[in-house]
Design an enzyme around this catalytic site. Structure first.
Site, PDB file in Angstrom:
ATOM      1  N   GLY A   8      25.602  26.913  23.653  1.00  0.00           N
ATOM      2  CA  GLY A   8      26.238  28.204  23.704  1.00  0.00           C
ATOM      3  C   GLY A   8      26.528  28.504  22.472  1.00  0.00           C
ATOM      4  N   GLY A   9      25.552  28.269  21.333  1.00  0.00           N
ATOM      5  CA  GLY A   9      25.638  28.668  19.858  1.00  0.00           C
ATOM      6  C   GLY A   9      25.310  30.179  19.568  1.00  0.00           C
ATOM      7  CB  SER A  10      23.556  32.450  21.250  1.00  0.00           C
ATOM      8  OG  SER A  10      23.884  32.345  22.555  1.00  0.00           O
ATOM      9  CG  ASP A  54      20.638  27.940  33.234  1.00  0.00           C
ATOM     10  OD1 ASP A  54      21.884  27.632  33.275  1.00  0.00           O
ATOM     11  OD2 ASP A  54      20.479  28.660  33.901  1.00  0.00           O
ATOM     12  CG  ASN A  77      30.978  27.138  22.631  1.00  0.00           C
ATOM     13  OD1 ASN A  77      32.309  27.385  22.645  1.00  0.00           O
ATOM     14  ND2 ASN A  77      29.889  27.821  22.905  1.00  0.00           N
ATOM     15  CE1 TYR A 142      36.232  30.206  31.679  1.00  0.00           C
ATOM     16  CE2 TYR A 142      38.557  30.427  31.334  1.00  0.00           C
ATOM     17  CZ  TYR A 142      37.454  30.277  30.935  1.00  0.00           C
ATOM     18  OH  TYR A 142      37.519  30.192  29.348  1.00  0.00           O
ATOM     19  CB  ALA A 144      39.460  24.970  39.363  1.00  0.00           C
ATOM     20  CB  ILE A 175      39.043  33.116  20.980  1.00  0.00           C
ATOM     21  CG1 ILE A 175      39.569  31.724  21.136  1.00  0.00           C
ATOM     22  CG2 ILE A 175      38.163  33.044  19.630  1.00  0.00           C
ATOM     23  CD1 ILE A 175      40.776  31.432  20.266  1.00  0.00           C
TER      24      ILE A 175
HETATM   25  P1  NDP Z   1      30.677  34.180  24.685  1.00  0.00           P
HETATM   26  O1  NDP Z   1      30.495  34.903  25.871  1.00  0.00           O
HETATM   27  O2  NDP Z   1      30.655  34.920  23.407  1.00  0.00           O
HETATM   28  O3  NDP Z   1      29.580  32.792  24.456  1.00  0.00           O
HETATM   29  C1  NDP Z   1      29.219  32.139  25.699  1.00  0.00           C
HETATM   30  C2  NDP Z   1      28.321  31.118  25.153  1.00  0.00           C
HETATM   31  O4  NDP Z   1      27.822  30.430  26.263  1.00  0.00           O
HETATM   32  C3  NDP Z   1      27.007  32.066  24.824  1.00  0.00           C
HETATM   33  O5  NDP Z   1      26.178  31.274  23.784  1.00  0.00           O
HETATM   34  C4  NDP Z   1      26.045  31.833  26.160  1.00  0.00           C
HETATM   35  O6  NDP Z   1      24.703  31.865  25.797  1.00  0.00           O
HETATM   36  C5  NDP Z   1      26.383  30.536  26.528  1.00  0.00           C
HETATM   37  N1  NDP Z   1      26.395  30.326  28.263  1.00  0.00           N
HETATM   38  C6  NDP Z   1      26.723  30.735  29.152  1.00  0.00           C
HETATM   39  N2  NDP Z   1      26.307  30.336  30.413  1.00  0.00           N
HETATM   40  C7  NDP Z   1      25.276  29.533  29.947  1.00  0.00           C
HETATM   41  C8  NDP Z   1      24.403  28.641  30.735  1.00  0.00           C
HETATM   42  N3  NDP Z   1      24.456  28.706  32.022  1.00  0.00           N
HETATM   43  N4  NDP Z   1      23.729  27.669  29.990  1.00  0.00           N
HETATM   44  C9  NDP Z   1      23.604  27.869  28.765  1.00  0.00           C
HETATM   45  N5  NDP Z   1      24.420  28.433  27.874  1.00  0.00           N
HETATM   46  C10 NDP Z   1      25.231  29.303  28.496  1.00  0.00           C
HETATM   47  O7  NDP Z   1      32.092  33.352  24.914  1.00  0.00           O
HETATM   48  P2  NDP Z   1      33.112  32.636  23.937  1.00  0.00           P
HETATM   49  O8  NDP Z   1      32.407  32.481  22.771  1.00  0.00           O
HETATM   50  O9  NDP Z   1      34.389  33.410  24.076  1.00  0.00           O
HETATM   51  O10 NDP Z   1      33.099  31.447  24.816  1.00  0.00           O
HETATM   52  C11 NDP Z   1      32.863  29.985  24.478  1.00  0.00           C
HETATM   53  C12 NDP Z   1      33.752  28.986  25.133  1.00  0.00           C
HETATM   54  O11 NDP Z   1      34.979  29.194  24.954  1.00  0.00           O
HETATM   55  C13 NDP Z   1      33.511  29.108  26.661  1.00  0.00           C
HETATM   56  O12 NDP Z   1      33.546  27.726  27.351  1.00  0.00           O
HETATM   57  C14 NDP Z   1      34.919  29.705  27.188  1.00  0.00           C
HETATM   58  O13 NDP Z   1      34.982  29.437  28.572  1.00  0.00           O
HETATM   59  C15 NDP Z   1      35.716  29.057  26.231  1.00  0.00           C
HETATM   60  N6  NDP Z   1      37.027  30.034  25.924  1.00  0.00           N
HETATM   61  C16 NDP Z   1      36.898  31.214  25.322  1.00  0.00           C
HETATM   62  C17 NDP Z   1      38.121  32.044  25.167  1.00  0.00           C
HETATM   63  C18 NDP Z   1      38.289  33.031  24.466  1.00  0.00           C
HETATM   64  O14 NDP Z   1      39.239  33.989  24.523  1.00  0.00           O
HETATM   65  N7  NDP Z   1      36.988  33.839  24.252  1.00  0.00           N
HETATM   66  C19 NDP Z   1      39.428  31.234  25.527  1.00  0.00           C
HETATM   67  C20 NDP Z   1      39.290  30.050  26.121  1.00  0.00           C
HETATM   68  C21 NDP Z   1      38.075  29.565  26.367  1.00  0.00           C
HETATM   69  P3  NDP Z   1      24.050  33.127  25.647  1.00  0.00           P
HETATM   70  O15 NDP Z   1      24.750  34.340  25.377  1.00  0.00           O
HETATM   71  O16 NDP Z   1      22.763  33.029  25.053  1.00  0.00           O
HETATM   72  O17 NDP Z   1      23.349  33.680  27.042  1.00  0.00           O
END
Ligand code: NDP
Length: 234
Positions: A8-10, A54, A77, A142, A144, A175
């Protein structure tokens, strides 16, 4: 040069981690699912490699394993959230959240563990959530799934420690990313005012700790759950 894989680095936190690890001289591989254009631009700008994956699909994980080969550090991530009352959560909602945030993180890690064992070195970092520590109203599934990552972290830390692999979890607070774009501004303001440092977190706040946990300087730290939440969970 060590190789890091970031799921999920995008966008958001993952993109922040991609940038900081690239600047620190790592060879960076990251995955995307929907945001292909963003991923390709980021990869080009930072000299990283981006692959579609995915993480809920075993065939995608197997393909990623073949492409990425051996990695030294895995940062789990990728994640999704879903805000609704527990009475409205159906089986699909539950499976979607748990398969992405918990099951996917395990199978991504599993794919690269043998390579780490062969080198007697590895770092596995999970991105959990402060809601996995304290629980969030209207985010039962989420919370859990993120709490489940704590069990995963501690079990893997015990099993893999003798092989030179450490396993830790970073638990972010609120964040400033796309994930929170639908939260009502008044609710966000309330969350910020309950946070001792009185601000939203930035992706770099998470990336900075990930950099330390990936480094040789953290070799005696494993099985920990570290909040990066401005003191919210105190
Ligand atoms: P974003 O929605 O900006 O990023 C989520 C990332 O996860 C995207 O790169 C997305 O890819 C990828 N992703 C989602 N589903 C899949 C899947 N099935 N397979 C592969 N990749 C997937 O959210 P955040 O950057 O905020 O979140 C990143 C992490 O931090 C998550 O685990 C989130 O739960 C955690 N987190 C975030 C908080 C916040 O306040 N933002 C607080 C606490 C935890 P694409 O966009 O290319 O589909």
């Amino acid at each position: 040069m060590k190789t890091v894989l970031i799921t999920g680095g995008s966008t958001g936190i993952g993109a922040g981690i991609v940038k900081e690890f690239s600047k620190a001289g790592y060879s960076v591989i990251f995955t995307y699912k929907n945001h292909k254009n963003e991923a390709e631009l980021l990869a080009k700008e930072y000299g990283a490699r981006a692959f579609f994956c995915d993480i809920t699909k075993m065939e995608d994980i197997n393909t990623l394993k073949e492409k990425a080969n051996c990695v030294d550090i895995v940062i789990n991530n990728a994640g999704i959230s879903d805000i609704k009352m527990c009475s409205l959560i159906n089986e699909d909602d539950w499976d979607n959240i748990v398969n992405t945030n918990l099951k996917g993180a395990f199978f991504i890690s599993k794919a690269f563990i043998q390579g780490m064992i062969n080198k007697s070195f590895g770092r596995i970092i999970f991105i959990g959530s402060m809601w996995g520590i304290s629980g969030a109203s209207c985010e039962v599934h989420y919370s859990a799934a993120k709490a489940g990552l704590t069990g995963l972290t501690k079990s893997l830390a015990k099993e893999l420690g003798p092989s030179g692999i450490t396993v830790n979890l970073i638990a972010p607070g609120i964040i400033d990313t796309e994930m929170n774009k639908n939260i009502d501004p008044s609710v966000l303001n309330e969350l910020v005012s309950s946070c001792p440092v009185s601000r939203l977190g930035k992706p770099e706040d998470i990336a900075n700790l990930a950099l330390f946990l990936a480094s040789d300087n953290s070799s005696f730290i494993t099985g920990t759950v570290i909040p990066v939440d401005g003191g919210y969970t105190i």
